[in-house]
Design a protein around this motif. Structure first.
Motif, PDB file in Angstrom:
ATOM      1  N   LYS A  28      47.295  77.709  54.584  1.00  0.00           N
ATOM      2  CA  LYS A  28      47.523  76.307  54.938  1.00  0.00           C
ATOM      3  C   LYS A  28      49.001  75.959  54.890  1.00  0.00           C
ATOM      4  N   LYS A  29      49.781  76.834  54.234  1.00  0.00           N
ATOM      5  CA  LYS A  29      51.236  76.614  54.146  1.00  0.00           C
ATOM      6  C   LYS A  29      51.565  75.236  53.569  1.00  0.00           C
ATOM      7  N   LEU A  30      50.995  74.968  52.419  1.00  0.00           N
ATOM      8  CA  LEU A  30      51.197  73.666  51.784  1.00  0.00           C
ATOM      9  C   LEU A  30      52.473  73.664  50.961  1.00  0.00           C
ATOM     10  N   ASP A  31      53.021  72.475  50.765  1.00  0.00           N
ATOM     11  CA  ASP A  31      54.149  72.416  49.838  1.00  0.00           C
ATOM     12  C   ASP A  31      53.605  72.458  48.417  1.00  0.00           C
ATOM     13  N   PHE A  62      51.047  69.785  47.041  1.00  0.00           N
ATOM     14  CA  PHE A  62      49.746  69.866  47.700  1.00  0.00           C
ATOM     15  C   PHE A  62      49.022  71.146  47.322  1.00  0.00           C
ATOM     16  N   LEU A  63      49.763  72.199  47.116  1.00  0.00           N
ATOM     17  CA  LEU A  63      49.130  73.462  46.707  1.00  0.00           C
ATOM     18  C   LEU A  63      48.539  73.323  45.304  1.00  0.00           C
ATOM     19  N   THR A  66      42.727  69.825  56.012  1.00  0.00           N
ATOM     20  CA  THR A  66      43.640  70.951  56.206  1.00  0.00           C
ATOM     21  C   THR A  66      44.671  70.690  57.284  1.00  0.00           C
ATOM     22  N   ASN A  67      45.750  71.411  57.148  1.00  0.00           N
ATOM     23  CA  ASN A  67      46.674  71.555  58.272  1.00  0.00           C
ATOM     24  C   ASN A  67      46.551  72.975  58.746  1.00  0.00           C
ATOM     25  N   GLU A 113      45.392  71.386  45.703  1.00  0.00           N
ATOM     26  CA  GLU A 113      44.343  72.221  46.301  1.00  0.00           C
ATOM     27  C   GLU A 113      43.726  73.107  45.224  1.00  0.00           C
TER      28      GLU A 113
END
Lengths: 327, 665
Positions: B527-530, B533-534, A66-67, B537
């Protein structure tokens, strides 16, 4: 404290300096663990890492790396959201805690009670409307029977107190307060500022808090419960259980101590403000002093929420006719 | 005998021969038809679920019963099947009742044998006559299809009580011999507990679960926007709509009325000059059908919809999806996002926005999830309504939402047993049977009097079935169609504390589970993924093999590869008609490697091609050397290689020319 029929006080030892220092010491010792969770869960919005791992295990998936947002960002966000929530209905309180309007209402106290307080004061309105909580039937009854002139008088006194307090505020706002007396709030626990059964410690503090969140802490039910949990529920010096709870041995109920004096509560609240501000400095986040007790309130609500099941268990025994709020 | 599924498809549906079945469709059909297994097919939105049962049903021969939740969907499928020379029958509340009865009698008498019978879950759950007719010809019923099967499970947010009676229906028509039934369960989104629940319900083994490992919809760019201030969310919504003006947009709002409900937002959109409409569950089927048609035909650009806009709606060119309300789970989110870019195979793409605030999260948790189960008061009320007395009772339940909601809990806990479906009265029947005539001469009041009071030794099911049989054979003529009731056996007069606790505990478990799914979804969002990556996930959550998570880029052939350079290579191979497989397993002793591209030459030779995108990085180099050694040791080859440069196209083209020369030799 144990409750007899009409006791409305706490043990004298609770006012003693040594006792207060002991209570404060325990609060400070426990503060960090709650604060860490406060930030990690973004005030209860997100699960903690352990909880996520447990959920992932239960669902049958592996968590990817995770970030995370930084603690500073999270703290800043919590504060913004708390203030936003606080401001939502503030206008309604400012219309009530207003000298000019209160002067006008003096001629129409019945209107003040049945329209202004009953319908336009959010905390009283929602308490009266909560028909599912049988324990609030007593409150509804007390409200209906309350003398409108007394209600008006009490609210006026509270407002005047607040105005006078503002005039003194500048002299001590940057001082580190080291005793409850320095806060000069003892008067608020007297009869002139209380309409028993209707405007008690909780509601009165809420009215003041909504008017001036930088001066007056919100002595809510959750806030008192939170202090009990922050002190690890231990008995410090008192003869009859913790000062923050009230046990009625006849009815076998346990509640937060709704008689808890505002002056003492405020002292603990300001110390929690100091702790929260210190954390803000460490995280290099600006702390909104003009809303200091909003942040304190958010933190104390969070602490109570962490123990919601336990609190619900205690309060589930409270039946119709028992005093529950606004004593 | 192994079938060539694609060939069979082309033979049976010659009008669709241009369509190439996907791996998943083929696997699903094989599972049912060749392996004879009850099958759960989990296919992403737009993946072609219908063709699976079309083909399976036709290959098995006989009659296929399709339980489908939406009339619009049934009608659409029936129409398409008829166009492809298949016969169909639709049974639902809005079709002509008399005609349906006549058809059922013809089916029961063997005079009509439709390829497909579409039935709504409500009809399936309540119509005893339908059940009896099907049971009569059960040998001809080769396949039962449960579309949107996730509605069966109480572990999910889309649970529908009538769906829970599908198993009873199957048990009844096959007289509890489940081995005779073949069940195909279809869904796009489903959580692990729902899978388990459904597999238990329909006796589906692990081998019978067919799941896509290419669940990712990378052609949809995912944007997650967290608003700190709630009012900003609405402003942001209008900005998005403005940004995408003219593009077909779907806005999910889980509120019908009042402020920021679908109706209000559509009105505001129209005032602002957009062509917008709203869509929710309180609208009639015709209204909804009309809106879908107009939206499809571009008479509306924007639909503000609750999650009623969902199942089975197939509109190819939705370009923008906006979640103005936060979904309850990753499954729901991905399912709803997946309404967009159904034309992905033709190059369609889309953008999906999710706008949320922490307040939305709190509200979802406290109200939507926790309040979607019956309360103690509702359970008590419903039980009072149902339980007239201990023993046999009639239940007219179908319009009573409270009863419908609570009945599954009472049945699960053993408080109530559903004896059979039936009807309530012999009025409007012209009866010739002497026994019945005699019984009825004493009363024509409901079956309760005949059976429960006057002839308690008779099993009500027997007399009901006898009546149905006489209707089919013509011995009884109906002057009016039968009503529908359930005959139930009430075991306890009142809800005991023990049973209440049992039911509440089961509800608490389900709430907790749904909260877990929601909390995990929130965790992912935070997680505020781009976008890529989302997607990964989400794919990880949905069970895609970790190794395959990195495959996010689509190629012309339909593969998914790991980098844009590999897209270039794959597309060039495809354009040059060179047969290849991406990351096909290669055994090297006790190890396995996965060449980026395995090329099959016409002479049977294989060429391996590796694109070394990260050469020069220590770990990568180490792994590459190990791989190279395995190639040399076990296959005595050094694979073709390309590197990450700006002229990858030229390099790949040159390599392909060399390969083509080898192929020609």
């Amino acid at each position: 404290m144990f409750v007899g029929s009409e006791e409305r006080t706490i043990e004298e030892v609770c006012y003693e300096k040594e006792h207060i220092e002991k209570v404060l010491k325990v609060i400070k010792e426990n503060f960090d663990k709650y604060f860490t969770k406060f930030i990690e869960t973004e005030n209860g919005i997100v699960m903690s890492k352990e909880e996520i791992d447990e959920i992932a295990n239960d669902i049958g998936i592996r968590v990817l790396k995770t970030n995370e947002n930084s603690p500073s960002e999270k703290y800043r966000k919590i504060m913004i959201e708390a203030i936003q929530e606080f401001e939502k209905d503030r206008e309604k309180y400012l219309k009530i805690m207003n000298k000019e309007y209160l002067d006008e209402y003096e001629e129409e106290v019945a209107f003040f009670k049945n329209k202004v307080l009953k319908n336009e004061c959010p905390i009283i309105h929602s308490t009266l409307q909560n028909i599912t909580a049988k324990a609030l039937d007593k409150y509804r009854m007390d409200f209906n029977l309350a003398d409108p002139a007394i209600l008006h008088k009490v609210v006026t006194n509270l407002n005047n107190f607040s105005i006078e307090y503002e005039n003194k505020y500048d002299t001590y706002k940057d001082k580190t307060i080291s005793s409850y007396e320095e806060l000069e709030l003892e008067l608020l626990d007297t009869d002139d500022y209380t309409a028993y059964g209707v405007i008690g410690g909780g509601i009165k503090s809420h009215l003041l808090y909504k008017r001036r969140p930088q001066m007056f802490a919100n002595r809510s039910r959750d806030a008192i419960w939170a202090l009990w949990f922050l002190t690890e529920k231990i008995i410090i010096d008192t003869k009859m259980d913790s000062e923050f709870i009230m046990i009625d041995t006849k009815k076998t109920t346990t509640q937060q101590n709704y008689f808890y004096p505002y002056c003492l509560f405020s002292f603990y609240a300001i110390n929690i403000y100091y702790l929260l501000k210190e954390k803000a400095n460490e995280l290099e986040v600006e702390f909104p002093d003009d809303y200091k007790y909003v942040i304190v309130d958010a933190f104390l609500s969070f602490v109570a929420e962490r123990h919601r099941l336990e609190i619900d268990l205690f309060t589930s025994n409270i039946k119709e006719g028992d005093r529950y709020y606004g004593a | 005998m192994e079938l060539n599924i694609q060939n069979e498809f082309e033979k049976i549906f010659p009008r669709l021969k241009e369509y190439e079945l996907t791996d998943l469709q083929v696997k699903s059909v094989k599972s049912i038809v060749e392996k004879g297994k009850n099958t759960l097919s989990i296919i992403q939105t737009g993946g072609g679920k219908s063709l699976i049962y079309w083909l399976s049903g036709k290959l098995l021969g006989g009659i296929t019963i399709v339980i489908s939740p939406l009339i619009a969907l049934m009608e659409e499928q029936a129409e398409k099947l008829e166009e492809n020379n298949c016969s169909t029958l639709m049974l639902h509340g809005q079709a002509d009742k008399n005609e349906q009865y006549e058809k059922l009698i013809e089916i029961a008498n063997g005079k009509f044998k439709p390829d497909f019978i579409f039935v709504s879950p409500e009809r399936m759950a309540t119509d005893g006559f339908f059940e009896y007719c099907v049971k009569r010809i059960n040998k001809q019923v080769k396949l039962i299809v449960v579309d949107e099967v996730h509605c069966v499970s109480q572990w999910g947010e889309n649970f529908r009580p009538f769906y829970r009676r599908i198993k009873d229906f199957i048990d009844n028509i096959y007289e509890n011999d489940y081995s005779k039934a073949k069940v195909l369960a279809l869904t796009a989104t489903i959580n692990p507990k729902e899978i388990k629940d459904i597999c238990e319900e329909f006796q589906i083994t692990t081998e019978g679960i067919v799941k896509s490992d290419m669940l990712m919809r990378n052609e949809i760019a995912l944007k997650v926007i967290e608003e700190v201030i709630e009012d900003d969310k609405e402003e942001h919504l209008w900005n998005i709509i403005k940004l995408h003006k003219g593009e077909k947009t779907l806005v999910y709002v889980y509120r019908k009325y009042n402020k920021r409900g679908v109706e209000q937002l559509a009105q505001i959109a129209n005032e602002r000059g957009y062509r917008a409409i709203y869509f929710h569950g309180d609208m009639t089927a015709n209204e909804r059908k009309n809106i879908i048609s107009k939206y499809k035909n571009n008479e509306y650009d924007i639909v503000f919809a609750t999650n009623a806009f969902g199942m089975g709606i197939d509109i190819e060119d939705i370009r923008v999806v906006v979640h103005f309300s936060i979904p309850e789970s990753i499954e729901q989110y991905y399912q709803e996002v997946g309404r967009a870019a159904r034309d992905a195979k033709k190059g369609g793409t889309a953008v999906a926005y999710l706008l949320y605030s922490d307040k939305n999260i709190l509200v979802k948790r406290k109200h939507f999830i926790n309040n979607s189960y019956p309360s103690l008061d509702m359970l008590k009320n419903a039980y009072k309504k149902i339980s007239n007395k201990v023993g046999l009772n009639l239940l007219y339940c179908f319009d009573d939402e409270e009863i419908n909601t609570c009945l599954p809990y009472f049945v699960n806990s053993g408080l109530i047993e559903i004896v059979c479906k039936g009807f309530s009265t012999f009025e409007n029947m012209e009866i010739q049977d002497e026994y019945l005539k005699n019984a009825l001469s004493k009363t024509i009041r409901p079956i309760t009097t005949i059976v429960f009071k006057k002839n308690p030794e008779i099993n009500p099911k027997e007399i009901i079935n006898k009546t149905y049989e006489d209707i089919i054979s013509g011995k009884i003529k109906l002057n009016k169609l039968l009503d529908k009731v359930l005959i139930i056996d009430v075991k306890e007069e009142k809800l005991s504390d023990e049973k209440i606790n049992e039911i509440l505990k089961s509800i608490e478990d389900k709430k907790e589970y749904r909260n877990e799914l929601f909390n995990y979804f929130v965790y992912i969002l935070k997680k505020k993924l781009d976008s890529n990556f989302l997607h990964q996930e989400i794919a990880n959550y949905l069970g895609v093999d970790r190794y395959k998570l990195g495959r996010v880029y689509s190629t012309s052939k339909g593969d998914r590869v790991r980098s844009k350079s590999e897209v270039i290579i794959a597309n060039l191979l495809y354009e040059h008609n060179i047969n290849y497989k991406y990351e096909e397993k290669l055994i090297c002793g006790d190890k396995e490697i996965y060449p980026d591209f395995t090329i099959y030459l016409d002479n049977g030779e294989k060429v391996f091609w590796e694109h070394l995108g990260w050469i020069g990085i220590e770990n990568y180099d180490k792994r590459w050397i190990e791989k190279l050694e395995l190639y040399e040791k076990y296959y005595n080859v050094i694979p073709e290689k390309t590197y990450e440069t700006a002229s990858i196209s030229d390099a790949a083209t040159k390599k392909i020319e060399e390969i083509q020369k080898r192929n020609a030799n």
